[in-house]
Design an enzyme around this catalytic site. Structure first.
Site, PDB file in Angstrom:
ATOM      1  N   LYS A 172       0.812  -1.229   0.000  1.00  0.00           N
ATOM      2  CA  LYS A 172       0.000   0.000   0.000  1.00  0.00           C
ATOM      3  C   LYS A 172       0.841   1.272   0.000  1.00  0.00           C
ATOM      4  CE  LYS A 172      -0.585  -0.055   5.013  1.00  0.00           C
ATOM      5  NZ  LYS A 172      -1.360  -0.678   6.101  1.00  0.00           N
ATOM      6  N   ARG A 206      -8.443  -0.955  16.947  1.00  0.00           N
ATOM      7  CA  ARG A 206      -8.709  -0.636  15.555  1.00  0.00           C
ATOM      8  C   ARG A 206      -9.635  -1.748  15.088  1.00  0.00           C
ATOM      9  NH1 ARG A 206      -4.223   0.464  10.799  1.00  0.00           N
ATOM     10  NH2 ARG A 206      -4.721  -1.699  10.269  1.00  0.00           N
TER      11      ARG A 206
HETATM   12  C1  LIG Z   1      -0.490  -1.384   6.824  1.00  0.00           C
HETATM   13  C2  LIG Z   1      -0.787  -2.691   7.443  1.00  0.00           C
HETATM   14  C3  LIG Z   1       0.238  -3.628   7.628  1.00  0.00           C
HETATM   15  C4  LIG Z   1       1.705  -3.327   7.324  1.00  0.00           C
HETATM   16  O1  LIG Z   1       2.226  -2.510   8.315  1.00  0.00           O
HETATM   17  P1  LIG Z   1       3.815  -2.158   8.368  1.00  0.00           P
HETATM   18  O2  LIG Z   1       3.979  -1.493   9.663  1.00  0.00           O
HETATM   19  O3  LIG Z   1       4.080  -1.282   7.202  1.00  0.00           O
HETATM   20  O4  LIG Z   1       4.534  -3.445   8.283  1.00  0.00           O
HETATM   21  C5  LIG Z   1      -0.109  -4.864   8.145  1.00  0.00           C
HETATM   22  N1  LIG Z   1      -1.389  -5.154   8.473  1.00  0.00           N
HETATM   23  C6  LIG Z   1      -2.393  -4.279   8.306  1.00  0.00           C
HETATM   24  C7  LIG Z   1      -3.770  -4.683   8.680  1.00  0.00           C
HETATM   25  C8  LIG Z   1      -2.122  -3.020   7.796  1.00  0.00           C
HETATM   26  O5  LIG Z   1      -3.125  -2.135   7.661  1.00  0.00           O
END
Ligand SMILES: *Cc1c(COP(=O)(O)O)cnc(C)c1O
Length: 356
Positions: free
Chosen positions: A35, A128
């Site tokens: 993302k 969350r």
């Molecule tokens: C963005 C996200 C991740 C990745 O997080 P990082 O800190 O970039 O590794 C993993 N799981 C979910 C649900 C996310 O929204």
């Protein structure tokens, strides 16, 4: 041609290799999160070339961009009811916390003649996404498993993203016990026990992730070599995968302190300034908050000072920097996570790939 974002695929490759080795040593498979770079397939391709088999993104648009790549695809945000058609088409797995959504996925999967796996999220304190009633999670798993064309892919947790609650062994043991309960309730062992994001790496490296957790969803650590619990850069990684060049449009000697009556910024905050003297070499660059995030950016030359930015202007203090500067010269910035995300989201930033 500026602003110009340079993406160092060679350095990314080494980051992915290092993270894959470290996670492999702890029995953990990586879902490579895309993302931050809007699912750019040129970059995601590196994840796959280095042996990752799963890609994850929070947005349907990005998953659609990834559709040419051969991998299992996860939507890692609870799906919108209004995106189920695209979800089923472009993702194989999604992270879920609402039975109404899972029912809609099932109906759409039947319509498209496809299968979809749901990973049920447990909220273990970050407040969350996810069930806080783990019995409800289990009941949802039982119902989901009975729905046509849907199967329970596993359970997951996300931490350190909203309330910044850290991963610990106790929480992940709780996740494995929820996984065991779900496995027992549906009569087979679930495939994924997804223990978190880059903030779980510190715990993993200390040997604190219990056996049974078999997946992490990693974005920031793959891209920047950074674990997110103590914000340390891991050995064998690079933090300079994303470098942004912008152009100097004004260069003048100016004082470090503004003059006049100080008001508040667009967030209602009163700005503060450091007195570095009356004569400093100041550059204005053609780059703004629409294209990058000044708080997660540092100049490549550590002797430059990033003073701040407005929506379209970046202000730098070049007084102590090496070399001579002229209007029209490029300045190189090293981008962190949110800054990179913004650079990819901005149509004004051009992108080039290098492989060194
Ligand atoms: C963005 C996200 C991740 C990745 O997080 P990082 O800190 O970039 O590794 C993993 N799981 C979910 C649900 C996310 O929204």
């Amino acid at each position: 041609m500026y602003p110009l974002l340079t993406i160092n695929l060679g350095h990314l490759r080494e980051n992915v290799r290092t993270m894959k080795r470290l996670c492999g040593e702890h029995g953990i498979r990586i879902t490579g999160i895309t993302k931050c770079f809007t699912g750019d397939p040129e970059i995601a391709r590196i994840y796959l070339e280095e042996g990752l088999e799963i890609l994850g993104d929070s947005r349907g648009d990005n998953l659609e961009r990834l559709s040419g790549l051969e991998a299992e695809k996860w939507l890692i945000r609870p799906p919108m009811l209004s995106e189920i058609e695209r979800l089923v088409r472009f993702a194989d797995v999604s992270l879920n916390s609402e039975i109404a959504v899972i029912r809609a996925i099932s109906e759409e999967a039947v319509r498209q003649g496809r299968k979809h796996k749901v990973v049920l999220m447990a909220d273990l304190g970050d407040i969350r996404e996810g069930y806080i009633d783990y019995e409800e999670l289990k009941r949802t798993a039982v119902e989901a498993e009975k729905l046509p064309n849907v199967e329970v892919g596993g359970v997951g947790v996300n931490l350190t993203c909203f309330s910044f609650i850290q991963h610990d062994t106790e929480k992940l043991l709780k996740l494995t016990s929820i996984a065991d309960d779900v496995s027992e309730a549906i009569g087979r062992k679930v495939e994924y026990v997804s223990g978190g994001n880059s903030a779980a790496l510190d715990l993993m490296l200390r040997g604190g992730i219990p056996a049974g957790v078999n997946n992490l969803r990693l974005g920031e650590s793959l891209l920047f070599g950074k674990e997110r619990a103590r914000y340390q850069y891991l050995p064998g990684t690079h933090k300079d995968v994303f470098m942004l060049q912008c152009e100097i449009v004004e260069l003048k000697e100016k004082p470090s302190l503004p003059w006049g009556t100080v008001g508040v910024d667009s967030y209602g905050r009163r700005p503060e300034f450091t007195d570095r003297g009356p004569k400093r070499l100041k550059a204005v660059c053609a780059l703004g908050k629409q294209d990058f995030d000044p708080e997660t950016t540092v100049p490549a030359d550590p002797k430059m000072i990033l003073l701040g930015a407005s929506s379209d202007h970046l202000m730098l203090d070049l007084t102590d920097a090496d070399g001579e500067f002229h209007v029209g010269d490029p300045i190189t910035l090293q981008l962190g996570y949110f800054s990179t995300m913004r650079a990819f989201t901005s149509d004004f930033v051009k992108k080039v790939y290098i492989d060194s």
